[in-house]
Write a protein that holds these residues in place. Structure first.
Motif, PDB file in Angstrom:
ATOM      1  N   GLY A 287      68.761 -28.552 138.819  1.00  0.00           N
ATOM      2  CA  GLY A 287      69.879 -27.674 138.524  1.00  0.00           C
ATOM      3  C   GLY A 287      70.822 -27.518 139.707  1.00  0.00           C
ATOM      4  O   GLY A 287      72.046 -27.577 139.552  1.00  0.00           O
ATOM      5  N   GLU A 288      70.252 -27.327 140.905  1.00  0.00           N
ATOM      6  CA  GLU A 288      71.086 -27.154 142.093  1.00  0.00           C
ATOM      7  C   GLU A 288      71.814 -28.446 142.450  1.00  0.00           C
ATOM      8  O   GLU A 288      72.968 -28.422 142.890  1.00  0.00           O
ATOM      9  CB  GLU A 288      70.231 -26.675 143.263  1.00  0.00           C
ATOM     10  N   ALA A 289      71.147 -29.589 142.269  1.00  0.00           N
ATOM     11  CA  ALA A 289      71.781 -30.886 142.546  1.00  0.00           C
ATOM     12  C   ALA A 289      72.964 -31.108 141.601  1.00  0.00           C
ATOM     13  O   ALA A 289      74.020 -31.602 142.008  1.00  0.00           O
ATOM     14  CB  ALA A 289      70.762 -32.012 142.410  1.00  0.00           C
ATOM     15  N   ALA A 290      72.782 -30.743 140.331  1.00  0.00           N
ATOM     16  CA  ALA A 290      73.860 -30.892 139.357  1.00  0.00           C
ATOM     17  C   ALA A 290      75.051 -30.014 139.736  1.00  0.00           C
ATOM     18  O   ALA A 290      76.210 -30.462 139.692  1.00  0.00           O
ATOM     19  CB  ALA A 290      73.364 -30.526 137.960  1.00  0.00           C
ATOM     20  N   LEU A 291      74.787 -28.769 140.127  1.00  0.00           N
ATOM     21  CA  LEU A 291      75.873 -27.870 140.518  1.00  0.00           C
ATOM     22  C   LEU A 291      76.636 -28.407 141.724  1.00  0.00           C
ATOM     23  O   LEU A 291      77.868 -28.338 141.777  1.00  0.00           O
ATOM     24  CB  LEU A 291      75.303 -26.484 140.839  1.00  0.00           C
ATOM     25  N   SER A 292      75.923 -28.955 142.690  1.00  0.00           N
ATOM     26  CA  SER A 292      76.579 -29.514 143.878  1.00  0.00           C
ATOM     27  C   SER A 292      77.487 -30.686 143.505  1.00  0.00           C
ATOM     28  O   SER A 292      78.635 -30.779 143.970  1.00  0.00           O
ATOM     29  CB  SER A 292      75.511 -29.964 144.884  1.00  0.00           C
ATOM     30  N   LEU A 293      76.999 -31.558 142.654  1.00  0.00           N
ATOM     31  CA  LEU A 293      77.795 -32.710 142.220  1.00  0.00           C
ATOM     32  C   LEU A 293      79.037 -32.267 141.447  1.00  0.00           C
ATOM     33  O   LEU A 293      80.124 -32.837 141.620  1.00  0.00           O
ATOM     34  CB  LEU A 293      76.936 -33.634 141.354  1.00  0.00           C
ATOM     35  N   LEU A 294      78.884 -31.258 140.615  1.00  0.00           N
ATOM     36  CA  LEU A 294      80.002 -30.799 139.789  1.00  0.00           C
ATOM     37  C   LEU A 294      81.074 -30.120 140.640  1.00  0.00           C
ATOM     38  O   LEU A 294      82.268 -30.256 140.361  1.00  0.00           O
ATOM     39  CB  LEU A 294      79.491 -29.863 138.700  1.00  0.00           C
ATOM     40  N   ARG A 295      80.660 -29.399 141.667  1.00  0.00           N
ATOM     41  CA  ARG A 295      81.648 -28.795 142.563  1.00  0.00           C
ATOM     42  C   ARG A 295      82.457 -29.881 143.268  1.00  0.00           C
ATOM     43  O   ARG A 295      83.682 -29.753 143.427  1.00  0.00           O
ATOM     44  CB  ARG A 295      80.932 -27.909 143.581  1.00  0.00           C
ATOM     45  N   ARG A 296      81.794 -30.951 143.663  1.00  0.00           N
ATOM     46  CA  ARG A 296      82.496 -32.054 144.324  1.00  0.00           C
ATOM     47  C   ARG A 296      83.441 -32.751 143.346  1.00  0.00           C
ATOM     48  O   ARG A 296      84.553 -33.156 143.714  1.00  0.00           O
ATOM     49  CB  ARG A 296      81.483 -33.038 144.907  1.00  0.00           C
ATOM     50  N   ALA A 297      83.012 -32.880 142.083  1.00  0.00           N
ATOM     51  CA  ALA A 297      83.882 -33.484 141.065  1.00  0.00           C
ATOM     52  C   ALA A 297      85.140 -32.648 140.865  1.00  0.00           C
ATOM     53  O   ALA A 297      86.255 -33.181 140.731  1.00  0.00           O
ATOM     54  CB  ALA A 297      83.124 -33.640 139.743  1.00  0.00           C
ATOM     55  N   GLN A 298      84.979 -31.319 140.844  1.00  0.00           N
ATOM     56  CA  GLN A 298      86.123 -30.435 140.626  1.00  0.00           C
ATOM     57  C   GLN A 298      87.071 -30.423 141.818  1.00  0.00           C
ATOM     58  O   GLN A 298      88.274 -30.239 141.656  1.00  0.00           O
ATOM     59  CB  GLN A 298      85.617 -29.024 140.328  1.00  0.00           C
ATOM     60  N   GLU A 299      86.531 -30.628 143.015  1.00  0.00           N
ATOM     61  CA  GLU A 299      87.396 -30.732 144.193  1.00  0.00           C
ATOM     62  C   GLU A 299      88.279 -31.974 144.106  1.00  0.00           C
ATOM     63  O   GLU A 299      89.462 -31.942 144.486  1.00  0.00           O
ATOM     64  CB  GLU A 299      86.540 -30.772 145.459  1.00  0.00           C
ATOM     65  N   LEU A 300      87.695 -33.059 143.577  1.00  0.00           N
ATOM     66  CA  LEU A 300      88.455 -34.306 143.449  1.00  0.00           C
ATOM     67  C   LEU A 300      89.466 -34.236 142.301  1.00  0.00           C
ATOM     68  O   LEU A 300      90.558 -34.805 142.392  1.00  0.00           O
ATOM     69  CB  LEU A 300      87.496 -35.477 143.230  1.00  0.00           C
ATOM     70  N   ASP A 301      89.100 -33.560 141.212  1.00  0.00           N
ATOM     71  CA  ASP A 301      89.991 -33.449 140.057  1.00  0.00           C
ATOM     72  C   ASP A 301      89.820 -32.072 139.427  1.00  0.00           C
ATOM     73  O   ASP A 301      88.963 -31.876 138.557  1.00  0.00           O
ATOM     74  CB  ASP A 301      89.695 -34.536 139.028  1.00  0.00           C
ATOM     75  N   PRO A 302      90.619 -31.095 139.838  1.00  0.00           N
ATOM     76  CA  PRO A 302      90.511 -29.729 139.288  1.00  0.00           C
ATOM     77  C   PRO A 302      90.899 -29.625 137.822  1.00  0.00           C
ATOM     78  O   PRO A 302      90.713 -28.568 137.221  1.00  0.00           O
ATOM     79  CB  PRO A 302      91.489 -28.924 140.164  1.00  0.00           C
ATOM     80  N   ALA A 303      91.432 -30.714 137.242  1.00  0.00           N
ATOM     81  CA  ALA A 303      91.852 -30.692 135.835  1.00  0.00           C
ATOM     82  C   ALA A 303      90.956 -31.575 134.960  1.00  0.00           C
ATOM     83  O   ALA A 303      91.390 -32.070 133.917  1.00  0.00           O
ATOM     84  CB  ALA A 303      93.305 -31.133 135.711  1.00  0.00           C
ATOM     85  N   TYR A 304      89.717 -31.759 135.370  1.00  0.00           N
ATOM     86  CA  TYR A 304      88.770 -32.621 134.654  1.00  0.00           C
ATOM     87  C   TYR A 304      87.933 -31.737 133.721  1.00  0.00           C
ATOM     88  O   TYR A 304      86.981 -31.087 134.154  1.00  0.00           O
ATOM     89  CB  TYR A 304      87.887 -33.325 135.675  1.00  0.00           C
ATOM     90  N   PRO A 305      88.264 -31.686 132.420  1.00  0.00           N
ATOM     91  CA  PRO A 305      87.579 -30.749 131.511  1.00  0.00           C
ATOM     92  C   PRO A 305      86.083 -30.993 131.387  1.00  0.00           C
ATOM     93  O   PRO A 305      85.301 -30.047 131.298  1.00  0.00           O
ATOM     94  CB  PRO A 305      88.297 -30.951 130.172  1.00  0.00           C
ATOM     95  N   ASP A 306      85.668 -32.265 131.393  1.00  0.00           N
ATOM     96  CA  ASP A 306      84.246 -32.575 131.255  1.00  0.00           C
ATOM     97  C   ASP A 306      83.428 -31.962 132.386  1.00  0.00           C
ATOM     98  O   ASP A 306      82.294 -31.509 132.180  1.00  0.00           O
ATOM     99  CB  ASP A 306      84.030 -34.089 131.228  1.00  0.00           C
TER     100      ASP A 306
END
Length: 450
Positions: A287-306
């Motif tokens: 769960g924590e690994a997934a959250l870390s990856l998703l935060r990095r994804a949102q930093e790269l693309d704040p408009a990525y709905p998935d």
């Protein structure tokens, strides 16, 4: 007092009130049946109820002031007969609608409800997208092959003409040696898509073939050698070719979903695929690994709905390990915020509505959860399990729950959790003969869980 009673009788206020109430009840029953089949929002029915309640008092006022005309136009017995007719019609509508589901509903009288039909009887537009084999040199790319399988499956599920088996059921066949005909029979589909994924550097090769499970005939096959940046275009082409081969006719909005490109950042996309893989695990670390990856994804693309929809799921995942109520509530709030952000970025993204529905239901906001799940099902009927769950456990509307378990089980026939919940719905309805096959199937699918 006697004078007032006489005046009420003279103006037939009692008869008009009875006739109006019976007619209003009939109208609400008809609206409810239509709304269930056309997915009208619950707010519409609340508004209709309020309008009819106001109309009741308006009708009484009109009856009082125009009683003399009313007496000339309709006798008391005639008004009573009209009221009785409305009442009987309402009862008939309720009786018919109680067991009548959407067009795809299960026959109520079957001995084994929701059992998967053999492929020869399956809908000719039904398909299972089997896990694509990972042919990359690195076995670490397994998450990438599984992720592409998921995205092709979810893209196809946007086409209402197609019946697409959900991920939970198809992933059980990863690496299986079972014949395609047997897999198709177990899933109740007529067609199977199989293939492979190979990633090397900034290139990707995807092979896919659509097979008629009964005849083993190849209806369509293609190999794509493309730059990795074309991954969404390849997925779109595969989905459109399958829809064409199965003679499905996507609506304009569905066509737009088939051509969807959710992000321009390949790295953000990769992080989301990795996060989804972690969420299939069972440990707090996942769960924590997934959250870390998703935060990095949102930093790269704040408009990525998935990324936000999966973030909502990741916050719900943390509930398995919550230590207190306050922490639970914080994570549920975070899940709802993430889901709403995904919807704001893509108002037609069905998984985001489903995630919002689950988080709101767990937070006790059942009416908002119901609206979210209804919207998810309107966009993608594969997501009806959440709607059935809300009707059963949050509203206690068991008949309504059975109406929506059927498409959920058609889409996910070997998901033990859904099969179990559907069985419990029938058990609570006092129908053990219908509950038993479902509960036994759930135990056979996952004996260690039940």
């Amino acid at each position: 007092m006697t004078s007032l009673v006489d005046r009420l009788k003279e103006r037939k206020l009692g008869q008009w009130a009875l006739a109006y109430l019976a007619g209003a009840w009939l109208l609400l029953q008809v609206l409810d049946v239509l709304g269930q089949n056309f997915d009208w929002p619950r707010a519409f029915f609340r508004a209709a109820t309020v309008v009819l309640a106001i109309g009741f008092f308006a009708a009484l006022v009109l009856a009082w002031y125009h009683g003399e005309k009313g007496r000339q136009r309709a006798s008391g017995p005639e008004l009573l007969m009209l009221a009785v007719l409305f009442l009987l019609a309402g009862v008939a509508v309720t009786w018919v609608s109680r067991d009548a589901g959407p067009a795809e509903a299960s026959p109520v009288g079957t001995a084994e409800p929701f059992s998967t039909a053999p492929a020869t009887e399956a809908d000719r537009r039904s398909i299972a997208v089997l896990p694509l084999a990972n042919l990359s040199e690195s076995k670490e790319n397994e998450y990438f092959a599984d992720g592409i399988t998921d995205e092709i499956l979810m893209t196809l599920a946007n086409v209402r003409d197609l019946r697409v088996i959900s991920r939970t059921s198809v992933m059980q066949y990863k690496g299986t040696a079972k014949p395609l005909r047997q897999i198709a029979a177990e899933l109740g589909v007529a067609h199977v898509l199989e293939g492979s994924v190979q990633r090397a550097g900034d290139r990707v090769r995807i092979t896919a073939q659509l097979i008629d499970a009964q005849t083993d005939a190849h209806l369509w096959a293609e190999r794509y050698d493309r730059p990795l940046q074309d991954i969404f275009a390849v997925q779109s082409e595969i989905a459109q070719q399958i829809a064409r081969a199965l003679q499905a006719e996507p609506s304009p909005s569905e066509q737009a979903r088939l051509e969807r490109r959710p992000t321009a950042s390949l790295t953000a996309h990769d992080y989301v695929l990795r996060a989804r893989e972690h969420l299939r695990g069972a440990s707090p670390h996942d769960g924590e690994a997934a959250l870390s990856l998703l935060r990095r994804a949102q930093e790269l693309d704040p408009a990525y709905p998935d990324a936000f929809a999966v973030l909502s799921e990741a916050n719900r995942f943390r509930l398995r390990y919550a230590s207190d109520h306050a922490q639970n509530r914080m994570w549920l709030d975070s899940a709802a915020v993430a889901a709403r952000r995904a919807i704001a970025l893509d108002p037609e993204f069905a998984p985001a509505y489903a995630e919002l529905g689950w988080s709101l239901d767990l937070a006790g906001e059942r009416n908002a959860a119901l609206d979210a799940h209804r919207r998810a099902v309107q966009l993608n009927s594969n997501l009806s399990g959440g709607l059935a769950n809300v009707y059963h456990y949050s509203f206690g509307r068991l008949d309504e729950a059975t109406r929506w378990w059927w498409p959920a089980l058609e889409a996910d026939p070997t998901n033990a959790y859904i099969v179990w919940l559907a069985g419990r719905t029938y058990l609570h309805l006092g129908m053990p003969a219908r509950a038993r096959p479902l509960l036994e199937k759930a135990i056979a699918l996952q004996p260690e869980y039940f």
